[in-house]
Design a protein around this motif. Structure first.
Motif, PDB file in Angstrom:
ATOM      1  N   ARG A 146      -5.315  -0.789  16.133  1.00 47.30           N
ATOM      2  CA  ARG A 146      -6.285   0.068  15.441  1.00 47.30           C
ATOM      3  C   ARG A 146      -6.629  -0.521  14.088  1.00 47.30           C
ATOM      4  O   ARG A 146      -7.780  -0.512  13.658  1.00 47.30           O
ATOM      5  CB  ARG A 146      -5.707   1.473  15.262  1.00 47.30           C
ATOM      6  N   ARG A 147      -5.583  -1.028  13.427  1.00 48.84           N
ATOM      7  CA  ARG A 147      -5.776  -1.539  12.085  1.00 48.84           C
ATOM      8  C   ARG A 147      -6.703  -2.763  12.106  1.00 48.84           C
ATOM      9  O   ARG A 147      -7.602  -2.886  11.284  1.00 48.84           O
ATOM     10  CB  ARG A 147      -4.408  -1.943  11.527  1.00 48.84           C
ATOM     11  N   PHE A 189     -12.817   3.522  12.104  1.00 48.59           N
ATOM     12  CA  PHE A 189     -12.995   4.948  12.420  1.00 48.59           C
ATOM     13  C   PHE A 189     -13.877   5.638  11.388  1.00 48.59           C
ATOM     14  O   PHE A 189     -13.750   5.390  10.185  1.00 48.59           O
ATOM     15  CB  PHE A 189     -11.645   5.665  12.414  1.00 48.59           C
ATOM     16  N   GLY A 193      -4.451   2.564  10.810  1.00 52.61           N
ATOM     17  CA  GLY A 193      -3.550   1.441  11.016  1.00 52.61           C
ATOM     18  C   GLY A 193      -2.289   1.374  10.182  1.00 52.61           C
ATOM     19  O   GLY A 193      -1.658   0.321  10.108  1.00 52.61           O
ATOM     20  N   LEU A 194      -1.867   2.484   9.547  1.00 50.56           N
ATOM     21  CA  LEU A 194      -0.583   2.441   8.849  1.00 50.56           C
ATOM     22  C   LEU A 194       0.508   2.820   9.847  1.00 50.56           C
ATOM     23  O   LEU A 194       0.428   3.851  10.499  1.00 50.56           O
ATOM     24  CB  LEU A 194      -0.581   3.407   7.662  1.00 50.56           C
ATOM     25  N   GLU A 195       1.507   1.945   9.968  1.00 54.50           N
ATOM     26  CA  GLU A 195       2.555   2.209  10.947  1.00 54.50           C
ATOM     27  C   GLU A 195       3.420   3.381  10.513  1.00 54.50           C
ATOM     28  O   GLU A 195       3.429   3.774   9.355  1.00 54.50           O
ATOM     29  CB  GLU A 195       3.454   0.973  11.076  1.00 54.50           C
ATOM     30  N   ARG A 196       4.194   3.878  11.482  1.00 53.55           N
ATOM     31  CA  ARG A 196       5.127   4.975  11.175  1.00 53.55           C
ATOM     32  C   ARG A 196       6.028   4.601  10.011  1.00 53.55           C
ATOM     33  O   ARG A 196       6.290   5.385   9.123  1.00 53.55           O
ATOM     34  CB  ARG A 196       6.004   5.271  12.382  1.00 53.55           C
ATOM     35  N   ARG A 197       6.486   3.332  10.059  1.00 56.36           N
ATOM     36  CA  ARG A 197       7.384   2.857   9.016  1.00 56.36           C
ATOM     37  C   ARG A 197       6.727   2.978   7.641  1.00 56.36           C
ATOM     38  O   ARG A 197       7.360   3.328   6.652  1.00 56.36           O
ATOM     39  CB  ARG A 197       7.720   1.401   9.306  1.00 56.36           C
ATOM     40  N   THR A 237       0.801  -1.220   0.000  1.00 52.53           N
ATOM     41  CA  THR A 237       0.000   0.000   0.000  1.00 52.53           C
ATOM     42  C   THR A 237       0.838   1.276   0.000  1.00 52.53           C
ATOM     43  O   THR A 237       0.550   2.187  -0.773  1.00 52.53           O
ATOM     44  CB  THR A 237      -0.959  -0.011   1.204  1.00 52.53           C
ATOM     45  N   LEU A 267      -4.406   7.941   7.825  1.00 49.86           N
ATOM     46  CA  LEU A 267      -3.739   6.674   7.533  1.00 49.86           C
ATOM     47  C   LEU A 267      -3.175   6.058   8.804  1.00 49.86           C
ATOM     48  O   LEU A 267      -3.257   4.857   9.028  1.00 49.86           O
ATOM     49  CB  LEU A 267      -2.607   6.896   6.525  1.00 49.86           C
ATOM     50  N   ARG A 268      -2.609   6.922   9.662  1.00 51.80           N
ATOM     51  CA  ARG A 268      -2.070   6.436  10.930  1.00 51.80           C
ATOM     52  C   ARG A 268      -3.210   5.899  11.782  1.00 51.80           C
ATOM     53  O   ARG A 268      -3.076   4.849  12.404  1.00 51.80           O
ATOM     54  CB  ARG A 268      -1.357   7.576  11.669  1.00 51.80           C
ATOM     55  N   ALA A 269      -4.368   6.620  11.808  1.00 49.99           N
ATOM     56  CA  ALA A 269      -5.487   6.209  12.650  1.00 49.99           C
ATOM     57  C   ALA A 269      -6.019   4.854  12.212  1.00 49.99           C
ATOM     58  O   ALA A 269      -6.292   3.992  13.047  1.00 49.99           O
ATOM     59  CB  ALA A 269      -6.593   7.257  12.598  1.00 49.99           C
ATOM     60  N   PHE A 309     -14.645   9.713  10.816  1.00 51.75           N
ATOM     61  CA  PHE A 309     -14.369  11.046  11.348  1.00 51.75           C
ATOM     62  C   PHE A 309     -15.369  12.061  10.827  1.00 51.75           C
ATOM     63  O   PHE A 309     -16.113  11.803   9.894  1.00 51.75           O
ATOM     64  CB  PHE A 309     -12.960  11.485  10.965  1.00 51.75           C
ATOM     65  N   LEU A 311      -5.809   6.384  20.214  1.00 51.70           N
ATOM     66  CA  LEU A 311      -5.235   7.511  19.476  1.00 51.70           C
ATOM     67  C   LEU A 311      -4.516   8.461  20.416  1.00 51.70           C
ATOM     68  O   LEU A 311      -3.702   9.253  20.002  1.00 51.70           O
ATOM     69  CB  LEU A 311      -6.333   8.271  18.732  1.00 51.70           C
ATOM     70  N   THR A 353      -0.839   0.761  16.704  1.00 53.23           N
ATOM     71  CA  THR A 353      -1.197   0.911  15.298  1.00 53.23           C
ATOM     72  C   THR A 353      -1.818  -0.374  14.765  1.00 53.23           C
ATOM     73  O   THR A 353      -2.852  -0.365  14.102  1.00 53.23           O
ATOM     74  CB  THR A 353       0.049   1.270  14.476  1.00 53.23           C
ATOM     75  N   ASP A 413      -5.747  -3.550   2.831  1.00 56.96           N
ATOM     76  CA  ASP A 413      -4.557  -3.459   1.978  1.00 56.96           C
ATOM     77  C   ASP A 413      -3.322  -3.170   2.822  1.00 56.96           C
ATOM     78  O   ASP A 413      -2.250  -3.724   2.596  1.00 56.96           O
ATOM     79  CB  ASP A 413      -4.726  -2.351   0.930  1.00 56.96           C
ATOM     80  N   ILE A 414      -3.494  -2.256   3.789  1.00 60.78           N
ATOM     81  CA  ILE A 414      -2.356  -1.916   4.647  1.00 60.78           C
ATOM     82  C   ILE A 414      -1.933  -3.148   5.433  1.00 60.78           C
ATOM     83  O   ILE A 414      -0.745  -3.443   5.564  1.00 60.78           O
ATOM     84  CB  ILE A 414      -2.743  -0.765   5.610  1.00 60.78           C
ATOM     85  N   LEU A 465       0.351   4.175  -2.762  1.00 60.52           N
ATOM     86  CA  LEU A 465       0.024   5.550  -2.389  1.00 60.52           C
ATOM     87  C   LEU A 465       1.118   6.508  -2.861  1.00 60.52           C
ATOM     88  O   LEU A 465       0.843   7.618  -3.303  1.00 60.52           O
ATOM     89  CB  LEU A 465      -0.154   5.659  -0.879  1.00 60.52           C
TER      90      LEU A 465
END
Lengths: 854, 257
Positions: B95-96, B101, A764-768, A483, A760-762, B103, B68, B92, B123-124, A487
């Motif tokens: 949450r995934r 969520f 579930g996309l990690e910092r990495r 992903t 994206l972070r919320a 908003f 969060l 993370t 996908d993530i 993106l």
């Protein structure tokens, strides 16, 4: 209004930083160039003028040895003879205080290993003129005494130190012929700029100097010092009566100084022009960054600017407020650039001295023109670049203040832009393609104009190109990086204009680098195959200074152990009836020819050389309707008529001149032809033993080079690669600016997409993952710019080589795939590096504050 | 209160639970207590609305329970997982995999199509999409004909339905919705709220929604009222009127005290 503009500059310090840096780097380059060339220029002028301080009038034999490589010691027809009598007569003039007969010429000094000390072009010899006390005021001895006999020599301090010689040592020196040994009797200091700038100067007694450098009894020039009260012009008039009217040149000290100043100015200004071109490229690249920054800043401030319009600001005021902002940045960055440039100028000077301590030094010259020029250029570039964004800002309707900020900004169509790009690029391509099929100046002009148009056209079209080019890597990105990869690709094509102007900086750099590399590589491989195809000789002997080889050398080489065949290469330029004046003819030893040179005969045979006949190239034969048996009537340089009977026609070869003759035939017309090269074939091929034998046979002359054909090619290639390295270094500056541009764009994009990143972070996309997304976007944009640049560079190189091919046969485009891959790899690395900070920032963003609706 | 036991019995387990949750911002003079010893649990298959005036801490409560925001003390769990003490990476992941969520601002990626936005969390995660479930979700939100559209081509209500579908598609343990109708006209808002309610009733989803709109709250099974960082009341089977009535009472109480 203007206060708002300045507040904006302060408020967006961080975001304007990259813009300011880009301007700063460009202007620093400009200022550095100017400071450096001014400083060098003055230092050189100063050192030259001190060396003429005791010269009132210089009487020189016209065409006499000036010490430049290439012009041999041979005396021209119209050259005056300056003898001891001439010196005496000049000394007796009423206005003369002192007259000094000067003998000077090329003299090489060998170090203990037999290698040349210093540079060929600054290896000189001169005569030592002792006065009654045995000293020469021009060359004060620091140690020992001046040379008195043929077996003695004195060296300048730097040369002696470099080679590690002390008074009493035996030193090997060489003029034009064989080398000889002499005892070092003294070490002196001098302010002669050619010597202080890293050269060597060997002093001999006058008789020896004449013998070695000129001919007995002759002087190359006479230096007159005027009596107090006698003007230089006055003395010149007196002297004119004493020297032969023809072939002598008289100059006053002032004229000499002026001449030197002019020469220095010319030298410095060439360097300056080259450097300024690269500074210009850096600034040009900077323009893209400035345009980008202001476009983005204005996009971010739409509401604010619309509010200004709503409360009554006119369009003009909005435009002006943006321009004032640009002005402020321009001024700050240019002042910074000026200061940095002065630093660069000083740094460059000390850097050069680190390499060559003999270069003249001087205090830093900061001319008013440098200050004004740098500031004006920096400010103009910034303000002009901001003009278009500023104009767009004024078009923001006041109602935009009321609209919700969350609507995606509608992208203006690219139709007009694409049309302009096509209108520029297509004729450009047409010109290049037409030009590449022609030769001569027209072709070069067509190529230059076409390249310019195409480059600009492609830059205009970059947004259009971005989608299809980046789409190519899409599947790979999504497959390998998931992903974030997908993106990244989508983000990269999201705003084609922004992507294009970010990538453009790299495109410029890589177009130039690739074009230069491909051309360099192609020329190198053409030369390699040329030498390899034509030359069968194992070694070529020549003088490092490109001078003529003395007549006895060929005989000496032939006697060396292991030599199978040898031939000197005669060069003459004769007038040929029905063909033209000054036609180059090369002469070879008829018996050795087949062993040294490889020619494919179309008709006749090389054996014809043995019958005093000549060989001509196919092209030459066709042009002048020659065939075996034809006779050409030539007039040798000294007027003797020579009949050239064609004994064979060979396939065109760039390795030899169109007319090849036997030595005997040449020397019948001109007993003293120019010989710059001796070709040698060994019984066992090119062995170190053979090389040593040749060297020993010729007296281990430090100026003599014995090189294999591979050495010749390597030496040639070394020049090309040195030039390329210099270009890479200078273009590296443009790449640094490009990196700033990528950082800038990414930082702005991260800022603009704050909410997306938070979301994206919320979910579930990690910092990495975020980091990877930003990095990949950066790499994609960089690679896009690089790929377009590489393709464009290859195309331009191809066209250029087609035109050059008319001058160098066998020149075809050879693309160095390794280097091209390396460039692309470096571009990807640039992308990675540029993304470091923006990616880190994006991954550290606080989720809650990024998704917050304001 | 009697109705609440009925629901608790109906669901049995809690999907998310907060125990003695405290959240303090700043220090010294600027110290603000956003959550003051809050204990609350959200039952599985229940649609809960969190209400309260601005500054009551309702959003903070949601953010803390959704992983969060960090809590100052106390405990917050999603299913069996304690959130307090988890590292960013684990949060993370949680949450995934466990949380959906929705908003206030639609928070879709403009570069992706509606369908790609819906499947983004999967996908993530690199997990497989349950096609049958996805079809059902898409049908429920009524987006079937618009899956290849990009957000810019959709209306605000449609965008928010895409966001709801995204939250549902990965079958999370719980969905947190932060003022989901805040940016919508009343008709689109009603659609979204019905949809959230249906997802609870028909798909057995657990939904927690923060809102300040009594009408929106009336779609929920239960309303939890917050004021000054504390839970002050709760209401089961709310109607817009009963919610408004409760709120007026706090208002009056606040004025008299």
């Amino acid at each position: 209004m203007y206060r708002t503009a300045l507040r904006n500059v302060l408020a967006h310090k961080g975001r304007l930083l990259m813009t300011a840096l880009a301007v700063l780097l460009g202007t620093a380059f400009v200022a550095g160039t100017l400071v450096f060339s001014d400083t060098m220029g003055r230092a050189m002028r100063d050192s030259f003028s001190t060396s003429f301080s005791d010269v009132s009038v210089l009487v020189s034999a016209r065409g006499s040895d000036s010490g430049d490589p290439g012009d041999g010691p041979r005396r021209g027809e119209d050259e005056a003879v300056l003898t001891a009598d001439t010196v005496k007569e000049l000394a007796a003039l009423p206005g003369t205080e002192r007259a000094r007969g000067v003998v000077s010429g090329f003299t090489a000094v060998a170090d203990r290993n037999g290698n040349l000390v210093g540079q060929v072009w600054s290896s000189r010899g001169a005569n030592f003129v002792p006065d009654a006390s045995g000293a020469d005021p021009r060359y004060p001895m620091a140690e020992g005494r001046g040379p008195r006999t043929a077996g003695e020599v004195a060296l300048n301090r730097q040369a002696a130190d470099k080679a590690g010689y002390h008074v009493g040592d035996t030193v090997r020196v060489a003029g034009n012929g064989t080398a000889r040994d002499a005892v070092l009797t003294g070490v002196f200091t001098t302010d002669d700029p050619q010597v202080t700038s890293g050269g060597t100067l060997a002093l001999m007694d006058t008789a020896t100097a004449q013998q070695e450098l000129l001919e007995p009894g002759r002087f190359s020039s006479v230096v007159l010092t005027a009596k107090p009260g006698t003007g230089e012009a006055q003395l010149l008039d007196q002297a004119r009566a004493e020297v032969p009217a023809e072939g002598a040149e008289l100059q006053t000290g002032q004229e000499l100084k002026d001449e030197q100043a002019e020469m220095v100015a010319g030298m410095v200004s060439n360097t300056k022009t080259v450097l300024l071109v690269f500074a210009g490229i850096s600034l040009f690249v900077g323009i893209f960054i400035i345009v980008n920054t202001f476009t983005m800043l204005i996009a971010q401030r739409i509401k604010e600017l619309a509010l200004l319009r709503a409360v009554g600001a006119s369009r003009g005021q909005v435009t002006k407020s943006v321009l004032v902002e640009a002005l402020a940045i321009g001024v700050i960055a240019s002042v910074g650039g000026l200061l940095a440039g002065i630093g660069i100028g000083a740094g460059l000077q000390s850097l050069l001295h680190a390499f060559d301590e003999g270069l003249p030094t001087g205090s830093l010259v900061i001319a008013p023109a440098t200050v004004v020029g740098t500031l004006v250029v920096g400010v103009l570039v910034t303000v002009l670049s901001a003009l278009l964004p500023a104009f767009r800002a004024s078009r923001i309707p006041p109602v935009a203040a009321m609209s919700s900020g969350d609507q995606p900004t509608t992208q203006r169509g690219l139709v007009i832009r694409n049309s302009i790009g096509a209108v520029l690029a297509l004729p450009g391509l047409g010109l290049i393609l037409t030009g590449s099929n022609r030769t001569g100046t027209t072709a070069q002009l067509m190529l230059a104009a076409g390249a310019g148009l195409t480059l600009i056209g492609v830059f205009v079209l970059l947004p259009l190109l971005s989608r299809p080019v980046i789409a190519l890597v899409g599947p790979v990105l999504a497959k390998v990086f998931g992903t974030p990869g997908k993106l990244a690709r989508l983000n990269a094509v999201r705003n084609p204009r922004r992507t294009a102007s970010t990538a453009a900086a790299l495109t410029i750099g890589l177009t130039l680098v690739t074009a230069l590399t491909v051309i360099g590589n192609s020329v190198t491989s053409a030369v390699t195959s040329l030498v390899g195809d034509t030359m069968k000789a194992d070694y070529a002997v020549n003088m490092a200074n490109g001078r003529q080889l003395s007549a006895d050398l060929t005989g000496l080489v032939a006697k060396a152990d292991g030599v199978k065949a040898v031939s000197q290469v005669d060069n003459v330029w004769w007038d040929i009836e029905g063909v033209g004046k000054d036609r180059a003819i090369e002469g070879y030893d008829a018996a050795a020819f087949d062993q040294l040179v490889n020619l494919t005969m179309e008709s006749g045979s090389t054996a014809a050389l043995g019958q005093d006949q000549v060989l001509v190239s196919g092209e030459f034969a066709a042009k002048h309707q020659l065939s075996v048996g034809s006779v050409l009537r030539a007039t040798a340089a000294k007027g003797a008529p020579v009949a050239l009977t064609v004994g064979g026609v060979f396939e065109n070869s760039e390795g030899v001149s169109p007319i090849v003759a036997p030595n005997r035939l040449i020397e019948a017309g001109d007993p003293d032809p120019l010989v710059q090269q001796i070709l040698v074939k060994g019984t066992d091929g090119p062995t170190p033993a053979l090389k040593q034998a040749i060297k020993d046979a010729t007296g281990r002359n430090p100026v003599m080079e014995v090189r294999t054909m591979q050495d010749l090619v390597d030496d040639f290639n070394r020049n090309i690669s040195a030039t390329l390295s210099l270009m890479y270094g200078l273009l590296g500056m443009a790449v640094v600016v490009a990196v700033l541009g990528v950082i800038n764009t990414l930082a702005m994009s991260v800022f603009e997409r704050k909410r997306e990143i938070g979301m994206l972070r919320a979910i579930g996309l990690e910092r990495r993952g975020i980091k990877r997304m930003i990095r990949l976007e950066s790499v994609v944009i960089s690679l896009f710019g690089a790929v377009v640049g590489v393709l464009l560079g290859c195309f331009l190189a191809w066209a250029t080589l087609r035109v050059l091919a008319s001058d160098l046969k066998g020149l075809t485009t050879v693309i160095p795939y390794g280097s091209v891959l390396l460039f692309l790899g470096l571009a990807a690395l640039v992308g990675m590096v540029a993304a470091l900070w923006p990616a880190r920032r994006a991954s550290r963003m606080d989720i809650l504050s990024s998704i917050k609706t304001d | 209160m009697s109705t609440s036991t009925a629901y608790a019995a109906h669901t049995g387990v809690a999907a998310a639970r907060a125990t003695g949750l405290n959240k303090v911002y700043g220090e010294g003079e600027t110290r603000v207590v956003a959550l003051d010893d809050v204990s609350v649990s959200f039952g599985q298959g229940e649609f809960t609305a969190i209400m309260g005036p601005s500054g009551s801490g309702k959003s903070t409560l949601m953010h803390c329970m959704a992983g969060l925001d960090e809590v100052s003390s106390g405990s917050a769990t999603i299913g069996d997982t304690e959130l307090v003490g988890l590292k960013d990476k684990q949060l993370t992941r949680l949450r995934r995999d466990k949380i959906g969520f929705v908003f206030q601002a639609f928070n879709l990626l403009p570069t992706l199509t509606a369908l790609e936005n819906i499947t983004l969390p999967m996908d993530i995660a690199g997990s497989k999409v349950d096609q049958a479930w996805l079809d059902r979700v898409v049908e429920t939100v009524g987006l079937s004909g618009r899956l290849s559209h990009r957000p810019a081509q959709l209306s605000g209500g449609q965008q928010q339905r895409v966001a709801c579908a995204r939250a549902l598609a990965s079958k999370p343990a719980i969905i947190f919705a932060d003022e989901p109708t805040g940016n919508l006209d009343s008709r689109s808002g009603a659609e979204i709220l019905s949809f959230l309610r249906n997802s609870v009733r028909e798909l057995g989803q657990t939904v927690v929604m923060v809102t300040h709109d009594p009408v929106a709250a009336s779609y929920a099974d239960r309303v939890v009222f917050l004021a000054d960082g504390r839970i002050v009341d709760e209401l089961h089977h709310p109607t817009a009127d009963s919610v408004l009535d409760r709120m007026r009472r706090f208002d009056a109480k606040g004025r008299t005290s």
